[in-house]
Design a protein around this motif. Structure first.
Motif, short mmCIF file in Angstrom:
data_model
loop_
_atom_site.label_atom_id
_atom_site.label_comp_id
_atom_site.label_asym_id
_atom_site.label_seq_id
_atom_site.Cartn_x
_atom_site.Cartn_y
_atom_site.Cartn_z
N MET A 127 -98.55 -30.98 53.75
CA MET A 127 -98.33 -32.39 53.42
C MET A 127 -99.38 -32.88 52.42
SD MET A 127 -98.28 -35.65 56.00
CE MET A 127 -98.07 -37.31 55.38
N THR A 128 -98.95 -33.55 51.37
CA THR A 128 -99.86 -34.06 50.36
C THR A 128 -100.62 -35.27 50.90
OG1 THR A 128 -98.36 -33.32 48.63
CG2 THR A 128 -100.07 -34.88 48.00
N LYS A 129 -101.93 -35.25 50.75
CA LYS A 129 -102.74 -36.38 51.21
C LYS A 129 -102.69 -37.49 50.18
CE LYS A 129 -105.87 -33.61 54.03
NZ LYS A 129 -107.30 -33.26 54.32
N PRO A 130 -102.73 -38.74 50.62
CA PRO A 130 -102.55 -39.86 49.68
C PRO A 130 -103.66 -39.99 48.64
CG PRO A 130 -103.15 -40.66 51.87
CD PRO A 130 -102.84 -39.22 52.01
N TYR A 131 -104.87 -39.50 48.94
CA TYR A 131 -105.98 -39.72 48.02
C TYR A 131 -106.38 -38.45 47.28
CZ TYR A 131 -106.12 -44.13 50.45
OH TYR A 131 -105.75 -45.34 50.99
N GLN A 132 -105.46 -37.49 47.18
CA GLN A 132 -105.76 -36.32 46.38
C GLN A 132 -105.87 -36.70 44.90
OE1 GLN A 132 -102.53 -33.51 46.63
NE2 GLN A 132 -101.34 -34.53 45.06
N ARG A 133 -106.74 -36.04 44.18
CA ARG A 133 -106.93 -36.35 42.76
C ARG A 133 -105.98 -35.52 41.92
NH1 ARG A 133 -109.75 -40.95 42.54
NH2 ARG A 133 -110.29 -40.46 40.37
N PRO A 134 -105.38 -36.10 40.90
CA PRO A 134 -104.47 -35.34 40.03
C PRO A 134 -105.25 -34.38 39.14
CG PRO A 134 -104.79 -37.55 39.17
CD PRO A 134 -105.49 -37.52 40.50
N SER A 135 -104.63 -33.26 38.82
CA SER A 135 -105.24 -32.34 37.86
C SER A 135 -104.90 -32.78 36.45
CB SER A 135 -104.74 -30.91 38.11
OG SER A 135 -103.33 -30.85 37.96
N ALA A 136 -105.73 -32.38 35.49
CA ALA A 136 -105.57 -32.84 34.10
C ALA A 136 -104.29 -32.34 33.47
CB ALA A 136 -106.78 -32.41 33.28
N ASP A 137 -103.78 -31.18 33.93
CA ASP A 137 -102.60 -30.59 33.28
C ASP A 137 -101.32 -30.81 34.10
OD1 ASP A 137 -103.21 -28.98 35.40
OD2 ASP A 137 -103.07 -27.09 34.30
N GLU A 138 -101.36 -31.71 35.06
CA GLU A 138 -100.19 -31.97 35.89
C GLU A 138 -99.32 -33.06 35.27
OE1 GLU A 138 -99.03 -33.54 40.40
OE2 GLU A 138 -101.11 -33.59 39.72
N PRO A 139 -98.07 -32.76 34.92
CA PRO A 139 -97.19 -33.82 34.43
C PRO A 139 -96.85 -34.78 35.57
CG PRO A 139 -95.97 -31.77 34.66
CD PRO A 139 -97.41 -31.45 34.95
N ALA A 140 -96.99 -36.06 35.32
CA ALA A 140 -96.83 -37.03 36.40
C ALA A 140 -96.42 -38.39 35.84
CB ALA A 140 -98.13 -37.17 37.19
N TRP A 141 -95.93 -39.25 36.75
CA TRP A 141 -95.72 -40.65 36.46
C TRP A 141 -96.96 -41.41 36.87
CZ3 TRP A 141 -91.35 -42.58 34.10
CH2 TRP A 141 -90.23 -41.74 34.05
N TRP A 142 -97.36 -42.40 36.04
CA TRP A 142 -98.58 -43.15 36.29
C TRP A 142 -98.25 -44.63 36.47
CZ3 TRP A 142 -102.70 -40.11 37.07
CH2 TRP A 142 -102.61 -38.80 36.60
N PHE A 143 -98.46 -45.11 37.67
CA PHE A 143 -98.20 -46.52 38.00
C PHE A 143 -99.55 -47.23 38.05
CE2 PHE A 143 -94.56 -44.16 39.35
CZ PHE A 143 -93.48 -44.98 39.06
N ILE A 144 -99.90 -47.84 36.93
CA ILE A 144 -101.20 -48.49 36.77
C ILE A 144 -101.01 -49.97 37.07
CG2 ILE A 144 -103.10 -48.93 35.17
CD1 ILE A 144 -101.86 -46.45 33.56
#
Length: 273
Positions: A1-18
């Motif tokens: 299970m992914t923890k809510p406060y894991q840090r994203p890696s620099a090369d991971e494609p993702a959506w960013w909700f700022i």
């Protein structure tokens, strides 16, 4: 299970909700940033609270809680209301943006314990805030609401609230009170706001509504008794409308629009039977 406060890696494609002050960074097409952290004009995220929200179209979604009037993300777009995402009729994207806004609201309003006043800390295995002084734990608040489209024969009840944009008419809605069922809330709200009784309640659908943290549960119903008497503190105007003469109604993608269309479908089925 992914923890809510894991840090994203620099090369991971993702959506960013700022998110800042209830608004999201959206580009010229009213979309949140998407791509690898190393390729986007983003500041270092070490000083920001970052929360993993889930996945959208097989890509991770991260919330970044920005400061008020933070211009560090200006190269990605502007801080805007979530409402353009409703109009885009992309339900999955709107639901994830809703989650981002509501999680931000939760984090910024639960920095201190409501029981003893001690500084709260994030729980690292679930989305919660914990007070280690008195062990009080809090989760994101969700406020249940009913929203109902009421028909009388081949007409629908639409009303105008003082907070609606000019000319807009919609269906009735209200918050669930402590100790109420959804059915009791619906009957009470309709009587308080419009002065009528209803029957034949049918559940249709639900929608998260992050203004600021509602969960809208939608019904259709039929007029049973009473004349319209609108609460002047809640509604400015309203009436029974034929579907060939509707006023300005909520946009497609909103639960209110879906309920209006559900009533129309009921009437069309009866007329063709």
């Amino acid at each position: 299970m992914t923890k809510p406060y894991q840090r994203p890696s620099a090369d991971e494609p993702a959506w960013w909700f700022i998110c800042s002050a209830g608004e999201l960074t959206l580009d010229n097409d009213d979309l949140p940033p998407h791509g690898r952290l190393q390729d986007l004009p983003m500041p270092e995220l070490d000083d920001y609270q970052v929360v993993w929200l889930g996945e959208l179209r097989e890509r991770s979604c991260y919330l970044v809680v920005a400061d008020l009037n933070d211009d560090a993300f200006s190269a990605l777009g502007e801080f805007k209301s979530l409402r353009p995402l409703v109009a885009a009729q992309d339900e999955a994207l709107f639901m994830m943006a809703s989650r981002a806004k509501q999680v931000t609201e939760f984090l910024t309003t639960h920095r201190y314990c409501g029981r003893c006043g001690t500084r709260m800390q994030a729980v690292d295995w679930e989305l919660a805030m914990q007070c280690h002084a008195c062990q009080h734990r809090c989760y994101p608040r969700i406020s249940p609401c009913i929203i109902v489209a009421i028909r009388k024969g081949d007409k629908i009840l639409l009303a105008r609230g003082e907070r609606h944009r000019p000319g807009l008419y919609s269906v009735l809605a209200g918050f669930v009170e402590a100790g109420e069922s959804l059915e009791q809330t619906l009957a009470r709200e309709v009587m308080e706001e419009a002065g009528i009784e209803v029957k034949n309640l049918q559940y249709v659908c639900s929608q998260p509504w992050p203004f600021p943290n509602s969960l809208m549960m939608g019904f259709t119903a039929e007029w049973a008794a009473g004349d319209l008497h609108f609460d002047p503190f809640e509604l400015e105007d309203g009436d029974w409308y034929s579907f060939d003469a509707l006023p300005d109604i909520p946009l497609p993608g909103t639960i209110a629009h879906n309920l209006i269309q559900a009533v129309k479908a009921q009437i069309d089925r009866e007329s063709s039977a």
